[in-house]
Write an enzyme that holds these catalytic residues in place. Structure first.
Site, short mmCIF file in Angstrom:
data_model
loop_
_atom_site.label_atom_id
_atom_site.label_comp_id
_atom_site.label_asym_id
_atom_site.label_seq_id
_atom_site.Cartn_x
_atom_site.Cartn_y
_atom_site.Cartn_z
N ASP A 1 0.85 -1.18 0.00
CA ASP A 1 0.00 0.00 0.00
C ASP A 1 0.89 1.24 0.00
OD1 ASP A 1 -1.92 1.93 0.39
OD2 ASP A 1 -3.10 0.64 1.74
N SER B 1 -5.61 12.86 -16.06
CA SER B 1 -6.96 12.78 -16.63
C SER B 1 -7.32 14.09 -17.32
CB SER B 1 -7.95 12.50 -15.50
OG SER B 1 -9.26 12.75 -15.93
N TYR C 1 -11.48 14.39 -6.37
CA TYR C 1 -10.75 13.46 -7.25
C TYR C 1 -10.00 14.23 -8.33
CZ TYR C 1 -10.11 10.86 -11.54
OH TYR C 1 -9.56 10.37 -12.69
N LYS D 1 -5.68 14.98 -9.23
CA LYS D 1 -4.92 14.81 -10.47
C LYS D 1 -4.11 16.06 -10.76
CE LYS D 1 -6.05 10.63 -11.53
NZ LYS D 1 -5.05 9.58 -11.36
N ASN E 1 -20.11 3.61 -12.03
CA ASN E 1 -20.31 5.05 -12.24
C ASN E 1 -20.18 5.38 -13.71
OD1 ASN E 1 -20.42 5.86 -9.43
ND2 ASN E 1 -18.25 5.31 -9.35
C1 UD1 Z 1 -15.63 10.41 -15.22
C2 UD1 Z 1 -15.13 11.51 -14.34
C3 UD1 Z 1 -13.72 11.81 -14.71
C4 UD1 Z 1 -12.88 10.58 -14.51
C5 UD1 Z 1 -13.46 9.42 -15.29
C6 UD1 Z 1 -12.78 8.16 -14.82
C7 UD1 Z 1 -17.11 12.86 -13.76
C8 UD1 Z 1 -17.75 14.19 -13.88
N1 UD1 Z 1 -15.98 12.70 -14.45
O1 UD1 Z 1 -15.61 10.89 -16.56
O2 UD1 Z 1 -13.22 12.84 -13.89
O3 UD1 Z 1 -11.56 10.82 -14.92
O4 UD1 Z 1 -14.85 9.26 -15.05
O5 UD1 Z 1 -13.24 7.07 -15.52
O6 UD1 Z 1 -17.59 12.00 -13.08
N2 UD1 Z 1 -23.46 8.64 -18.36
C9 UD1 Z 1 -24.83 8.37 -18.43
N3 UD1 Z 1 -25.32 7.37 -17.65
C10 UD1 Z 1 -24.54 6.64 -16.81
C11 UD1 Z 1 -23.15 6.90 -16.75
C12 UD1 Z 1 -22.65 7.93 -17.54
O7 UD1 Z 1 -25.56 9.01 -19.18
O8 UD1 Z 1 -25.06 5.78 -16.10
C13 UD1 Z 1 -22.91 9.69 -19.22
C14 UD1 Z 1 -22.25 10.81 -18.44
O9 UD1 Z 1 -23.21 11.80 -18.10
C15 UD1 Z 1 -21.20 11.31 -19.44
C16 UD1 Z 1 -20.82 10.04 -20.22
O10 UD1 Z 1 -21.89 9.12 -20.00
O11 UD1 Z 1 -21.77 12.22 -20.33
C17 UD1 Z 1 -19.52 9.43 -19.74
O12 UD1 Z 1 -19.60 9.25 -18.32
P1 UD1 Z 1 -18.47 8.48 -17.50
O13 UD1 Z 1 -18.18 7.19 -18.11
O14 UD1 Z 1 -18.89 8.49 -16.05
O15 UD1 Z 1 -17.16 9.38 -17.70
P2 UD1 Z 1 -16.93 10.93 -17.41
O16 UD1 Z 1 -18.00 11.53 -16.61
O17 UD1 Z 1 -16.61 11.58 -18.71
#
Ligand code: UD1
Length: 345
Positions: free
Chosen positions: A65, A132, A157, A161, A205
């Site tokens: 770790d 990122s 987060y 970075k 997420n």
């Molecule tokens: C996210 C983080 C970013 C991080 C990256 C790591 C945020 C604001 N940004 O990027 O800082 O470096 O993950 O992997 O959280 N979406 C949906 N439904 C869902 C999930 C996502 O509509 O259930 C949409 C989001 O609104 C976005 C796109 O898909 O427009 C991509 O989302 P995601 O994969 O979470 O990436 P980021 O948000 O771009």
């Protein structure tokens, strides 16, 4: 000391994680020797076995770790200096970082500080850092290049970075280190063997694992966050990049650091394809390429999301000799193949 083994040895922190494991395979395939380090807080020991299985090469794995300074120094003390270190080990859930900022500062900043200190003490002087595109915030212009001004982070987060980049730059400035920061856009997909891929714990997420879990029936439906963005179909646009393309870029970055021709001790590169896709385009591609249905519905915008971002990846092409070669079909096909392999485990 004369080293028996002339192969360059690379330490990969976060080596059993999503990007770390794919990068380990790429490094091994390029003829480098790899040591994986991970605290297994968000990954599994068997991932290291998969890396060995794919590459046909041996790797050393150490459960360490980074925030345990004593343990980390003990580890470095038992090793010869590494020719290069690729640092992935960090927490990355945006929402969790808002709820528990100190956890993120302790892990991502404290861990990096311990690593830089251990590298300095052991005489390991080349670092590739996993950054990122989140550091650009909501950019005024797209595509973004590396000169695009940085914006205040939207989450702890994101802030880690940015701070990490600054810490590394400062350490480079005193002549203790040569480093490359790679600013990733949105990594997706899996290894073509379906032996490695993303392993989200709990409810994903990120978009691609959520799509895949919905297609296979683990999730009832995908929520599309926002349909009123100023984009052609109203949904947000991102630059999705295949994980194996991303992994290849790390090999190029290490080679650049190790080569005498590398002119600058501190360099930053965007890693993206240069092309953006909307959320709806991603769902459509996934359904069409894989012949599956992804039930979805619109939901309000997610807090902290930006309308659109994609990379200008010209600098990486020019100086690293790297360019993304896998297309959207490769991304969604490999993500689905991986999801199915997980189901059958
Ligand atoms: C996210 C983080 C970013 C991080 C990256 C790591 C945020 C604001 N940004 O990027 O800082 O470096 O993950 O992997 O959280 N979406 C949906 N439904 C869902 C999930 C996502 O509509 O259930 C949409 C989001 O609104 C976005 C796109 O898909 O427009 C991509 O989302 P995601 O994969 O979470 O990436 P980021 O948000 O771009």
């Amino acid at each position: 000391m004369i080293r028996k083994n002339p192969m360059k040895r690379i330490l990969v922190t976060g080596g059993t994680g999503y990007i770390g494991s794919h990068t380990a395979v790429a490094l091994l395939e390029a003829g480098l020797e790899v040591v994986l380090l991970d605290n297994l807080s968000n990954s599994y020991r068997w991932v290291a076995d998969r890396v060995v299985q794919i590459s046909g090469r041996q790797v050393q794995f150490a459960e360490v770790d980074l925030i345990n300074r004593e343990q980390l120094h003990g580890f470095f003390g038992r090793q010869e200096p590494f020719d290069g270190v690729i640092h992935f080990a960090a927490l990355k859930a945006v929402g969790e970082s808002v709820e528990n900022p100190l956890l993120y500062y302790r892990n991502n900043i404290g861990g990096l500080m311990n690593l830089l200190e251990a590298m300095q003490l052991s005489g390991s002087g080349n670092l590739v850092f996993s950054s990122s595109c989140t550091v650009y915030g909501n950019p005024e212009q797209v595509p973004v290049d590396e000169a695009c001004p940085l914006q205040p982070a939207m989450s702890p987060y994101g802030n880690t970075k940015r701070i990490a980049e600054e810490m590394i730059r400062d350490q480079v400035q005193v002549g203790k280190l040569r480093a490359v920061a790679l600013r990733y856009f949105n990594p997706v997909g899996a290894h073509p063997s379906a032996l490695l891929g993303e392993l989200p714990m709990g409810i994903p997420n990120n978009l691609m694992p959520f799509i895949a879990q919905t297609a296979i029936g683990i999730r009832e439906r995908l929520l599309v966050f926002g349909n009123d963005y100023p984009t052609p179909d109203g949904t947000a646009i991102r630059d999705y990049i295949h994980i194996t393309d991303l992994a290849d870029a790390h090999v190029k970055a290490i080679h650049r650091l190790l080569s005498v021709e590398s002119p600058e001790p501190w360099e930053i590169f965007n890693l993206g394809t240069g092309k953006g896709y909307s959320v709806l385009e991603m769902i459509n591609a996934f359904e069409t390429v894989n012949g599956v249905k992804v039930p979805w519905q619109y939901a309000p915008r997610r807090q902290g999301d930006i309308p659109a971002i994609w990379a200008n990846p010209a600098k990486a092409q020019q100086l690293l000799g790297w360019k993304a070669t896998r297309n959207l079909t490769d991304m969604v096909a490999s993500a689905w193949k991986w999801q199915m392999a997980l189901q059958n485990r």
